[in-house]
Design an enzyme around this catalytic site. Structure first.
Site, PDB file in Angstrom:
ATOM      1  N   THR A  11       0.823  -1.215   0.000  1.00 31.86           N
ATOM      2  CA  THR A  11       0.000   0.000   0.000  1.00 31.86           C
ATOM      3  C   THR A  11       0.859   1.268   0.000  1.00 31.86           C
ATOM      4  OG1 THR A  11      -1.669  -1.213   1.226  1.00 31.86           O
ATOM      5  CG2 THR A  11      -1.851   1.189   1.247  1.00 31.86           C
ATOM      6  N   ILE A  12       1.779   1.352   0.925  1.00 30.56           N
ATOM      7  CA  ILE A  12       2.605   2.564   1.033  1.00 30.56           C
ATOM      8  C   ILE A  12       3.738   2.525   0.011  1.00 30.56           C
ATOM      9  CG2 ILE A  12       4.073   3.931   2.576  1.00 30.56           C
ATOM     10  CD1 ILE A  12       1.055   3.956   3.326  1.00 30.56           C
ATOM     11  N   GLY A 110       4.586   2.186  11.360  1.00 26.41           N
ATOM     12  CA  GLY A 110       4.268   0.944  12.058  1.00 26.41           C
ATOM     13  C   GLY A 110       5.400   0.467  12.945  1.00 26.41           C
ATOM     14  N   SER A 139       3.121   7.678  11.569  1.00 25.75           N
ATOM     15  CA  SER A 139       1.969   7.008  10.956  1.00 25.75           C
ATOM     16  C   SER A 139       1.014   8.000  10.288  1.00 25.75           C
ATOM     17  CB  SER A 139       1.199   6.238  12.024  1.00 25.75           C
ATOM     18  OG  SER A 139       0.467   7.165  12.818  1.00 25.75           O
ATOM     19  N   CYS A 140       0.053   7.461   9.587  1.00 23.20           N
ATOM     20  CA  CYS A 140      -0.936   8.307   8.894  1.00 23.20           C
ATOM     21  C   CYS A 140      -1.696   9.198   9.871  1.00 23.20           C
ATOM     22  CB  CYS A 140      -1.905   7.425   8.109  1.00 23.20           C
ATOM     23  SG  CYS A 140      -2.518   6.012   9.043  1.00 23.20           S
ATOM     24  N   ASN A 141      -2.124   8.632  10.997  1.00 26.00           N
ATOM     25  CA  ASN A 141      -2.860   9.441  11.981  1.00 26.00           C
ATOM     26  C   ASN A 141      -1.961  10.499  12.602  1.00 26.00           C
ATOM     27  OD1 ASN A 141      -5.657   8.526  12.191  1.00 26.00           O
ATOM     28  ND2 ASN A 141      -4.759   6.539  12.700  1.00 26.00           N
ATOM     29  N   ARG A 168     -10.236   3.623  10.189  1.00 24.79           N
ATOM     30  CA  ARG A 168     -10.764   2.636   9.236  1.00 24.79           C
ATOM     31  C   ARG A 168     -10.330   1.224   9.703  1.00 24.79           C
ATOM     32  NH1 ARG A 168      -6.293   0.929   9.283  1.00 24.79           N
ATOM     33  NH2 ARG A 168      -4.626   1.106   7.741  1.00 24.79           N
ATOM     34  N   GLY A 195      -1.456   9.945  20.825  1.00 20.66           N
ATOM     35  CA  GLY A 195      -1.001  11.206  21.427  1.00 20.66           C
ATOM     36  C   GLY A 195       0.502  11.199  21.688  1.00 20.66           C
ATOM     37  N   HIS A 220      -9.577   7.593   7.832  1.00 19.16           N
ATOM     38  CA  HIS A 220      -9.747   7.842   9.267  1.00 19.16           C
ATOM     39  C   HIS A 220     -10.488   9.174   9.448  1.00 19.16           C
ATOM     40  CE1 HIS A 220      -6.750   4.756  10.081  1.00 19.16           C
ATOM     41  NE2 HIS A 220      -5.780   5.451   9.527  1.00 19.16           N
ATOM     42  N   GLN A 301      -5.449   7.221   4.862  1.00 17.19           N
ATOM     43  CA  GLN A 301      -4.340   6.470   5.462  1.00 17.19           C
ATOM     44  C   GLN A 301      -3.345   5.935   4.444  1.00 17.19           C
ATOM     45  OE1 GLN A 301      -7.480   5.360   5.222  1.00 17.19           O
ATOM     46  NE2 GLN A 301      -7.340   3.387   4.158  1.00 17.19           N
TER      47      GLN A 301
HETATM   48  P1  NAD Z   1       1.329  -3.685   3.108  1.00 14.38           P
HETATM   49  O1  NAD Z   1       1.111  -5.002   3.750  1.00 14.38           O
HETATM   50  O2  NAD Z   1       0.273  -3.115   2.227  1.00 14.38           O
HETATM   51  O3  NAD Z   1       2.671  -3.723   2.262  1.00 14.38           O
HETATM   52  C1  NAD Z   1       3.859  -4.292   2.742  1.00 14.38           C
HETATM   53  C2  NAD Z   1       4.538  -4.996   1.614  1.00 14.38           C
HETATM   54  O4  NAD Z   1       5.773  -5.503   2.058  1.00 14.38           O
HETATM   55  C3  NAD Z   1       3.727  -6.164   1.083  1.00 14.38           C
HETATM   56  O5  NAD Z   1       3.745  -6.122  -0.335  1.00 14.38           O
HETATM   57  C4  NAD Z   1       4.491  -7.382   1.614  1.00 14.38           C
HETATM   58  O6  NAD Z   1       4.383  -8.499   0.762  1.00 14.38           O
HETATM   59  C5  NAD Z   1       5.896  -6.855   1.615  1.00 14.38           C
HETATM   60  N1  NAD Z   1       6.808  -7.572   2.520  1.00 14.38           N
HETATM   61  C6  NAD Z   1       6.540  -8.400   3.525  1.00 14.38           C
HETATM   62  N2  NAD Z   1       7.685  -8.844   4.084  1.00 14.38           N
HETATM   63  C7  NAD Z   1       8.685  -8.266   3.401  1.00 14.38           C
HETATM   64  C8  NAD Z   1      10.101  -8.337   3.488  1.00 14.38           C
HETATM   65  N3  NAD Z   1      10.711  -9.061   4.405  1.00 14.38           N
HETATM   66  N4  NAD Z   1      10.832  -7.608   2.613  1.00 14.38           N
HETATM   67  C9  NAD Z   1      10.221  -6.823   1.682  1.00 14.38           C
HETATM   68  N5  NAD Z   1       8.886  -6.744   1.536  1.00 14.38           N
HETATM   69  C10 NAD Z   1       8.134  -7.456   2.407  1.00 14.38           C
HETATM   70  O7  NAD Z   1       1.679  -2.682   4.276  1.00 14.38           O
HETATM   71  P2  NAD Z   1       1.518  -1.108   4.262  1.00 14.38           P
HETATM   72  O8  NAD Z   1       0.127  -0.775   4.620  1.00 14.38           O
HETATM   73  O9  NAD Z   1       2.095  -0.565   3.014  1.00 14.38           O
HETATM   74  O10 NAD Z   1       2.387  -0.709   5.526  1.00 14.38           O
HETATM   75  C11 NAD Z   1       3.800  -0.554   5.434  1.00 14.38           C
HETATM   76  C12 NAD Z   1       4.269   0.294   6.585  1.00 14.38           C
HETATM   77  O11 NAD Z   1       3.647   1.567   6.467  1.00 14.38           O
HETATM   78  C13 NAD Z   1       3.895  -0.222   7.985  1.00 14.38           C
HETATM   79  O12 NAD Z   1       4.896   0.192   8.897  1.00 14.38           O
HETATM   80  C14 NAD Z   1       2.602   0.517   8.282  1.00 14.38           C
HETATM   81  O13 NAD Z   1       2.344   0.613   9.648  1.00 14.38           O
HETATM   82  C15 NAD Z   1       2.928   1.858   7.659  1.00 14.38           C
HETATM   83  N6  NAD Z   1       1.753   2.643   7.308  1.00 14.38           N
HETATM   84  C16 NAD Z   1       0.661   2.059   6.762  1.00 14.38           C
HETATM   85  C17 NAD Z   1      -0.443   2.830   6.467  1.00 14.38           C
HETATM   86  C18 NAD Z   1      -1.692   2.229   5.919  1.00 14.38           C
HETATM   87  O14 NAD Z   1      -2.769   2.661   6.287  1.00 14.38           O
HETATM   88  N7  NAD Z   1      -1.628   1.259   5.038  1.00 14.38           N
HETATM   89  C19 NAD Z   1      -0.426   4.204   6.693  1.00 14.38           C
HETATM   90  C20 NAD Z   1       0.741   4.788   7.183  1.00 14.38           C
HETATM   91  C21 NAD Z   1       1.817   3.990   7.513  1.00 14.38           C
END
Ligand code: NAD
Length: 357
Positions: A11-12, A110, A139-141, A168, A195, A220, A301
Site C-alpha cells: 500500500t505505502i 508501524g 503514521s498516517c494518523n 478505518r 497522542g 480515518h 491512510q
Molecule cells: P502492506 O502489507 O500493504 O505492504 C507491505 C509490503 O511488504 C507487502 O507487499 C508485503 O508483501 C511486503 N513484505 C513483507 N515482508 C517483506 C520483506 N521481508 N521484505 C520486503 N517486503 C516485504 O503494508 P503497508 O500498509 O504498506 O504498511 C507498510 C508500513 O507503512 C507499515 O509500517 C505501516 O504501519 C505503515 N503505514 C501504513 C499505512 C496504511 O494505512 N496502510 C499508513 C501509514 C503507515
C-alpha cells in the site's frame, strides 16, 4: 541525483515509489517484492526494476516469467537511501541489512520510534532529519495530527489537544481485517498511543487521544478539540489552515458529507488511485468556544505519508530546506488540492493546483 530504493511494495511502498519516480532530483533504483503478485505486475508495467525481497523466493519470479534485477541486498547497495515500506515490525528487522551496507533508511510509522534516530513530519520537524542515517516517517494518523497542530501551535499556541480517532478497519485490499459490523474501541484503554506518537515530532505539545475502529476501508476521521492559548475567531483558524498546502479545507458548497464523497472528489480531480495526500478538514466544522477549537478532519491512510517520505529523503541526503523540499514535492505530485468554490479558498491568494499534473 539521489538514488532511492523502495523495500516493500504494498500500500505505502507503491505510492512512495511513484512519488520518488516523479522527483526531478531523485532516481528510483527499483523496488523489492516478496512475490510476483498483481502489485509486482504494476511495478513491471511502470518500468520499475524488481528485486527479490526474500532470496529464497526468487525462483517464483522466474516461474512467473518476471525478470529480476537482483536481490534486496543489491537494491540496498545501489541506493543512496532506502525507503523501507515493509509491514510493521519487518522494518526493524531490516535495519541490520541497511547498517551492514552503510545505507541510510527511512522507516514507516508501524515501527516503534526507536527504530530510527528521528521521527519525522515535514511540517513539524524537517530539520531534525538533516543528515540522519535512520528516520521514521510517523503514521498516517500522527502525520494528520502533526500537520494540523503545528500551525495552530505557531499561530495561537496549543495548551492541550484532545482527539478522538475513528479509524478505518483496514485498507481496501485487506480482506481479512475488520470489524465488519461494529464500532470497536481500539485500544479500549485511554489514552491511545497516538497522542504520545505526536510528541515524537512535536515534543512540547500535550495531546490526549482515544481511538476506535469502524467498518470502513476509506479513511480515518478525527474529532478534534484543541484548547488554544489565544482565542481566535473561527475564520482566522479557517484561513490559517487554508494556507497550509497539505490541508484541504472542504467547502460547504461542495456537499461532501463523508469519506465516500471525498474519495469520489479525488477521483474526479484525477488523483492517482484516488489518493488524498492532504488532511481534509470540514470548513463548516471549524468552531471556537472561548479558547476551545473544534473541528472534524479526515485522513487518507494510504496516501498522507507519501509526500512526507519524499521530504524525509531530501532532509537526509541534501541541504534543501523544508520550504523548498515541501514545495518541490507538492508541485511534482500535485499536492495542494483546493476547491474552486469561494468558500473553500482565500480569494486571490492561490490559484487551484490541478490535481493530476
Ligand atoms: P502492506 O502489507 O500493504 O505492504 C507491505 C509490503 O511488504 C507487502 O507487499 C508485503 O508483501 C511486503 N513484505 C513483507 N515482508 C517483506 C520483506 N521481508 N521484505 C520486503 N517486503 C516485504 O503494508 P503497508 O500498509 O504498506 O504498511 C507498510 C508500513 O507503512 C507499515 O509500517 C505501516 O504501519 C505503515 N503505514 C501504513 C499505512 C496504511 O494505512 N496502510 C499508513 C501509514 C503507515
Amino acid at each position: 541525483m539521489i538514488r532511492v530504493g523502495v523495500n516493500g511494495y504494498g500500500t505505502i511502498g507503491k505510492r512512495v515509489a511513484d512519488a520518488v519516480a516523479a522527483q526531478p532530483d531523485m532516481e528510483l533504483v527499483g523496488v523489492a517484492k516478496t512475490s510476483p503478485n498483481y502489485e509486482a505486475e504494476a511495478a513491471v508495467r511502470r518500468g520499475y526494476d524488481l528485486y527479490a525481497a526474500v532470496p529464497d523466493r526468487a525462483d517464483a519470479f522466474a516461474a512467473a516469467g518476471v525478470d529480476l534485477a537482483g536481490g534486496v541486498a543489491d537494491l540496498v547497495d545501489a541506493s543512496d537511501v532506502v525507503v523501507d515500506c515493509c509491514p510493521a515490525g519487518i522494518g526493524a528487522e531490516n535495519r541490520e541489512l541497511y547498517e551492514a551496507r552503510d545505507t541510510p533508511a527511512v522507516f514507516q510509522g508501524g515501527e516503534d520510534a526507536d527504530v530510527a534516530e528521528v521521527s519525522f513530519n515535514s511540517r513539524a520537524n524537517f530539520e531534525d532529519a538533516r543528515d540522519a542515517d535512520y528516520v521514521r516517517v510517523v503514521s498516517c494518523n500522527t502525520t494528520g495530527l502533526s500537520r494540523l497542530l503545528a500551525p495552530l501551535e505557531e499561530r495561537f499556541g496549543v495548551e492541550k489537544a484532545r482527539v478522538t480517532l475513528v479509524r478505518r478497519g483496514g485498507d481496501p485490499g485487506e480482506t481479512s481485517r475488520g470489524p465488519i459490523n461494529d464500532v470497536v474501541p481500539d485500544p479500549v484503554g485511554i489514552p491511545s498511543h497516538h497522542g504520545p506518537d505526536v510528541s515524537t515530532v512535536l515534543p512540547d505539545l500535550t495531546v490526549d487521544t482515544a481511538a476506535l475502529k469502524a467498518p470502513t476501508t476509506q479513511m480515518h476521521t478525527h474529532s478534534v478539540n484543541v484548547t488554544l492559548e489565544d482565542a481566535p475567531d473561527p475564520e482566522a483558524v479557517r484561513e490559517l489552515l487554508a494556507e497550509e498546502s497539505r490541508v484541504f479545507v472542504i467547502p460547504e458548497t461542495a456537499a461532501i458529507d463523508g469519506a465516500g464523497r471525498l474519495k469520489d472528489y479525488a477521483l474526479d480531480a484525477g488523483r492517482p488511485r484516488g489518493d488524498l495526500w492532504e488532511n481534509c478538514v470540514w470548513g463548516e466544522s471549524i468552531n471556537v468556544a472561548g479558547r476551545d477549537l473544534y473541528l472534524f478532519q479526515n485522513v487518507h491512510q494510504e496516501a498522507d505519508v507519501v509526500p512526507e517520505n519524499v521530504d524525509a529523503v531530501r532532509a537526509m541526503a541534501t541541504d534543501v530546506d523544508a520550504a523548498e523540499s515541501t514545495a518541490r514535492t507538492d508541485e511534482t505530485l500535485g499536492v495542494g488540492l483546493e476547491s474552486v468554490f469561494s468558500d473553500g479558498r482565500i480569494d486571490g491568494e492561490r490559484e487551484p493546483v490541478p490535481a493530476d499534473d
